[in-house]
Structures are given as C-alpha cells and as structure tokens.
Design an enzyme around this catalytic site. Structure first.
Site, short mmCIF file in Angstrom:
data_model
loop_
_atom_site.label_atom_id
_atom_site.label_comp_id
_atom_site.label_asym_id
_atom_site.label_seq_id
_atom_site.Cartn_x
_atom_site.Cartn_y
_atom_site.Cartn_z
N HIS A 97 0.80 -1.22 0.00
CA HIS A 97 0.00 0.00 0.00
C HIS A 97 0.83 1.28 0.00
O HIS A 97 0.29 2.37 -0.25
CB HIS A 97 -1.00 -0.01 1.16
CG HIS A 97 -2.34 0.52 0.78
ND1 HIS A 97 -3.49 0.26 1.49
CD2 HIS A 97 -2.72 1.33 -0.26
CE1 HIS A 97 -4.52 0.87 0.91
NE2 HIS A 97 -4.08 1.53 -0.15
N ASP A 124 -10.16 -0.70 3.09
CA ASP A 124 -9.02 -1.27 3.82
C ASP A 124 -9.46 -1.69 5.21
O ASP A 124 -10.37 -1.08 5.79
CB ASP A 124 -7.94 -0.17 3.93
CG ASP A 124 -6.54 -0.68 4.23
OD1 ASP A 124 -6.39 -1.72 4.87
OD2 ASP A 124 -5.58 0.02 3.83
N HIS A 126 -7.33 -1.28 7.50
CA HIS A 126 -6.47 -0.36 8.27
C HIS A 126 -6.73 1.08 7.84
O HIS A 126 -7.13 1.34 6.71
CB HIS A 126 -4.99 -0.69 8.02
CG HIS A 126 -4.64 -2.12 8.33
ND1 HIS A 126 -4.71 -3.11 7.38
CD2 HIS A 126 -4.27 -2.71 9.48
CE1 HIS A 126 -4.38 -4.27 7.94
NE2 HIS A 126 -4.10 -4.06 9.21
N ASP A 128 -4.23 3.40 7.85
CA ASP A 128 -3.00 3.87 7.20
C ASP A 128 -2.79 5.37 7.41
O ASP A 128 -2.43 6.11 6.49
CB ASP A 128 -3.02 3.50 5.69
CG ASP A 128 -2.99 1.98 5.49
OD1 ASP A 128 -2.67 1.24 6.44
OD2 ASP A 128 -3.28 1.53 4.36
N HIS A 141 3.82 1.33 4.53
CA HIS A 141 2.49 1.09 3.95
C HIS A 141 1.37 1.55 4.89
O HIS A 141 0.23 1.64 4.45
CB HIS A 141 2.30 -0.39 3.54
CG HIS A 141 2.10 -1.37 4.66
ND1 HIS A 141 1.55 -2.61 4.47
CD2 HIS A 141 2.40 -1.28 5.98
CE1 HIS A 141 1.49 -3.26 5.62
NE2 HIS A 141 2.01 -2.48 6.55
N ASP A 226 -7.37 -2.30 -0.80
CA ASP A 226 -6.42 -3.17 -0.10
C ASP A 226 -7.06 -4.55 0.00
O ASP A 226 -8.24 -4.67 0.37
CB ASP A 226 -6.17 -2.55 1.29
CG ASP A 226 -5.10 -3.25 2.11
OD1 ASP A 226 -5.01 -4.49 2.08
OD2 ASP A 226 -4.36 -2.54 2.82
N ASP A 228 -6.91 -6.66 2.18
CA ASP A 228 -7.44 -6.99 3.51
C ASP A 228 -8.76 -6.28 3.83
O ASP A 228 -9.33 -6.48 4.90
CB ASP A 228 -6.40 -6.79 4.61
CG ASP A 228 -5.96 -5.35 4.81
OD1 ASP A 228 -6.79 -4.43 4.67
OD2 ASP A 228 -4.76 -5.15 5.11
N GLU A 271 -1.52 -4.78 -1.84
CA GLU A 271 -1.23 -5.73 -0.76
C GLU A 271 -1.41 -7.19 -1.14
O GLU A 271 -1.28 -8.07 -0.29
CB GLU A 271 -2.03 -5.41 0.53
CG GLU A 271 -1.69 -4.06 1.16
CD GLU A 271 -0.37 -4.04 1.93
OE1 GLU A 271 0.13 -5.11 2.33
OE2 GLU A 271 0.18 -2.93 2.11
#
Ligand code: DIR
Ligand code: MN
Ligand code: MN
Ligand code: MN
Length: 307
Positions: A97, A124, A126, A128, A141, A226, A228, A271
């Site tokens: 990322h 995502d 996350h 980030d 990332h 992403d 995830d 990712e």
C-alpha cells in the site's frame, strides 16, 4: 473507458516479501481480458522500475526502506499523472500500500491542473494514518492516508500536491487502527466507516452518501483497494489479515455501486501477496471485483440517483 494498467512491484512498505509478485499475478489471473471483455480499451504499460536511490534520513530510526519507498513514490506519481493526462483511467497493480503515496500524488497533481477536486475512497482493514514520525512498525504502507491529508512528518518526501481536505476522504471497512492513528483521526474530519458502521447501516448507505458528495462537487475519485478489505476466508493472500472483513457479495456490491456512479477516475489494487495465495484464488477474486467495478452485471438496472 480507456484503461491503462501500471504494474507497481512495490515491496518496500512492509517486511514480508511477496508483494513484488502482485503485478504478475494479476496478469496471470487475466485482468486485461476481464476489462477488455466488458468493452473497454486496455493498454498495459508494464512494470515501473525503481529509480536510482537517493540518501535520505528520517528522525524516526524505526522507519524501514525509506529511500526505496521514496523512489517508488516519485516514479508512480509521474506515471499516474501521465495516464490521467491521456484521458485514461489508470489501474495500478500493486505492490504494497505504500505505492499509494505515489499513485494518489499523481492523481492529485492532475486534479490540481484540471481544476477539479480529488476525493479518496480507502477500502481497507487499516486506516493507514501514521506519519513516518508516529509509526512503531516502521512499515511505510501504514502512512499514505496521512501523506494525502497533508499531515506533518513527511519532510523526506516531495510535498503532497494539493493535500486532500479531510471531508473528501472516506475510510471504508476499517477494523485495525493503532493508538497514534486513532488519536490523530479524532482530530480530522475524515469519514470513518469502520466495520461497526457497515454492520449497523449496511454496505450501501454510507457509500452512497460519499458518492453523492463527489458527484455534487464534480470531483475526481481515486479508489484504493487493499486486499485486507476482504474477509481472510475469501482473500488469504495478504500479509496482514484481519478477521471480520467484507464478504464476497458486500465487496461486489461496493464495486457495482462504484460502476453505476461513473465517478471513479483511478484505482489501486494493493497488498496482494501471491506467495501466500491458495491456487490464485485471491488474485482471481480481485480481478473479479475489478470486473464489477468496470461494469459486469447479471442484468442492467436503471442508473440510480444517489440522493
Ligand atoms: C499498521 C499498518 N497499522 C502499521 N498495517 C497495515 O504497521 O502501522 N496493513 N497497513 O495493511
Ligand atoms: Mn511524466
Ligand atoms: Mn492499507
Ligand atoms: Mn490493510
């Protein structure tokens, strides 16, 4: 739509080797044919190469592979800006990322020249939202949203072209936020659609309200997807799985709504770690999602208004 594939074998934003194989996995999974079969033009510009590294320093000794990430940022910003300047939609095949430090810089530079506001949809687990000063893992990332929002701490990087105001950023699907990110997010007016919000309101309503803002502003929209964002049970090929992600149908519905909106101007796929995949299923699912974003559907429906 004319699409341009940009391979970004970026592996410097985290420490688990494998994301550099992502662009090849997307090509093997048939991304070009999937887009072309929907009637779009597809050009593959190949993989970007890392330029010669410059010596750079950072006050936080935890930060890992800063010169590499800086090099990728500069080359990707240039390439994405070039693709947008040709009137095409760049699709960046990652790569971890940290590549979004560059891809969104390129989109922002183009948006500034064209006088249109740029919006960011971050799909995502996350947020980030670390800066190089707050990251404890040292993995860059985890920093692009902070760079894009214009936070301090990125002195080693080129100044972000026209930082995106917080109210044009939408985090979607998040369920893993570090303490320093949490504290910083509370001081910014970013739409935080964590999994609790999506459980409670469903996957559609929060996205529609963001897309309405983009449309009313005549904006460009960069989408950063992403792996995830998806639940690990359907998308195992990622170094940082987090339970409780979106389902197959939820993710497809997001893509279908994005297609109907007609607003997406650039896309990151990030990712994917093919070394962790199970017979290519994650790569194939990501390609399938791109198909929905580019217009694949069972039956046509009248384009909806988002208001
Ligand atoms: C994690 C980032 N918060 C860190 N993790 C990410 O290392 O700062 N995984 N972005 O995808
Ligand atoms: Mn250029
Ligand atoms: Mn991410
Ligand atoms: Mn993530």
């Amino acid at each position: 739509t004319r699409t341009i594939l940009i391979g970004a074998p970026v592996d410097s934003g985290q420490r688990r080797p494998g994301c550099l194989m992502g662009p090849a996995a997307y090509r093997v999974a048939g991304i070009a044919a999937a887009i072309r079969d929907l009637g779009h033009g597809v050009e593959d510009w190949g993989d970007v190469a890392l330029p010669d590294l410059r010596a750079v320093t950072c006050a936080n000794p935890a930060v890992d592979q800063l010169p590499e990430t800086l090099g990728w940022t500069e080359v990707l910003a240039d390439r994405v800006d070039d693709a947008l300047s040709e009137g095409a939609m760049p699709v960046i095949l990652g790569g971890d990322h940290s590549l979004a430090l560059g891809s969104v810089s390129g989109a922002a530079a183009h948006a500034r020249r064209s006088g249109r506001p740029l919006f960011l949809l971050w799909l995502d687990a996350h947020s980030d939202f670390h800066t190089p000063m707050t990251t404890t893992s040292g993995n860059l990332h985890g920093t692009p949203v902070a760079y894009i929002a214009g936070r301090d701490g990125f002195e080693a990087f080129p100044p972000f072209p026209a930082p995106i105001p917080a109210d044009r950023i939408c985090l979607y699907g998040i369920r893993s936020v570090d303490p320093a990110e949490h504290a910083a997010l509370l001081e910014h007016d970013i739409a935080i659609n964590d999994m609790r919000v999506l459980d409670e309101h469903g996957i559609v309503a929060p996205l529609r309200s963001f897309l309405t803002k983009v449309r009313e502003a005549g904006g460009m929209l960069h989408v950063s997807l992403d792996v995830d964002f998806l639940d690990p049970s359907i998308a195992p090929a990622v170094g940082t799985t987090v339970p409780g992600g979106t389902t197959f149908r939820e993710a497809h519905l997001v893509m279908e709504l994005l297609h109907e909106s007609g607003l997406v101007t650039s896309l990151d796929l990030v990712e994917l770690n093919p070394f962790l995949d199970d017979r290519g299923r994650t790569a194939k699912l990501m390609v399938d999602l791109v198909g929905s974003l580019m217009g694949r559907k069972v039956f046509d429906r009248p384009t909806r208004s988002f208001t």
